[in-house]
Design a protein around this motif. Structure first.
Motif, PDB file in Angstrom:
ATOM      1  N   ARG A  22     -35.307  73.469  27.525  1.00  0.00           N
ATOM      2  CA  ARG A  22     -36.365  72.098  27.234  1.00  0.00           C
ATOM      3  C   ARG A  22     -37.703  72.899  27.390  1.00  0.00           C
TER       4      ARG A  22
ATOM      5  N   ALA B   7     -41.768  71.296  28.400  1.00  0.00           N
ATOM      6  CA  ALA B   7     -42.774  70.148  28.686  1.00  0.00           C
ATOM      7  C   ALA B   7     -44.030  70.450  28.099  1.00  0.00           C
TER       8      ALA B   7
ATOM      9  N   ALA C  98     -39.569  66.224  27.804  1.00  0.00           N
ATOM     10  CA  ALA C  98     -39.670  67.530  27.147  1.00  0.00           C
ATOM     11  C   ALA C  98     -39.338  67.390  25.822  1.00  0.00           C
TER      12      ALA C  98
END
Length: 123
Positions: A38, A40, A92
């Motif tokens: 992931r 962000a 994210a």
């Protein structure tokens, strides 16, 4: 090399669940260790979970352990990430990835990536 497509992202409230899917095209899916990462906004891409092709043993980041579950269905060429007890910091873009290397949560271990699916966790 496989082609990977993620789906299942969207909006969720803190504490809620969400399930992500990753469908792979290619005849060698069963050979790959599969991971979820992931990223962000403004942050580096980080590993979330990985599942081994040989025996199904999994690795999780500390932030995911106990809340997220990775699983794999070779018959459907699909990897899943079941997320529970979501937190705002889980927001994210989530990426599916494949590797023939060890199942280690490091970006450099993975050579095939999906396009990502957005997950937003907020009240």
């Amino acid at each position: 090399q496989l082609q990977l497509v993620e789906s299942g992202g969207g909006s969720a409230q803190p504490g809620g669940p969400l399930r992500l899917s990753c469908v792979a095209s290619g005849s060698t899916f069963h050979m790959y260790n599969m991971g979820w990462f992931r990223q962000a906004p403004g942050q580096r891409r980080e590993g979330v979970a990985c599942i081994m092709s040989s025996d199904g043993i999994t690795n999780y980041a500390a932030s995911a352990k106990g809340r997220f579950t990775i699983s794999k269905d070779n018959a459907k060429n699909t990897v899943y990430l079941e997320m529970k007890s979501l937190k705002p910091e889980d927001t994210a873009i989530y990426y599916c990835a494949a590797t023939l290397n060890r199942c280690v949560l490091r970006v450099g271990q993975f050579g095939t990536w999906g396009q990502g699916t957005q997950v937003n966790v907020s009240s």
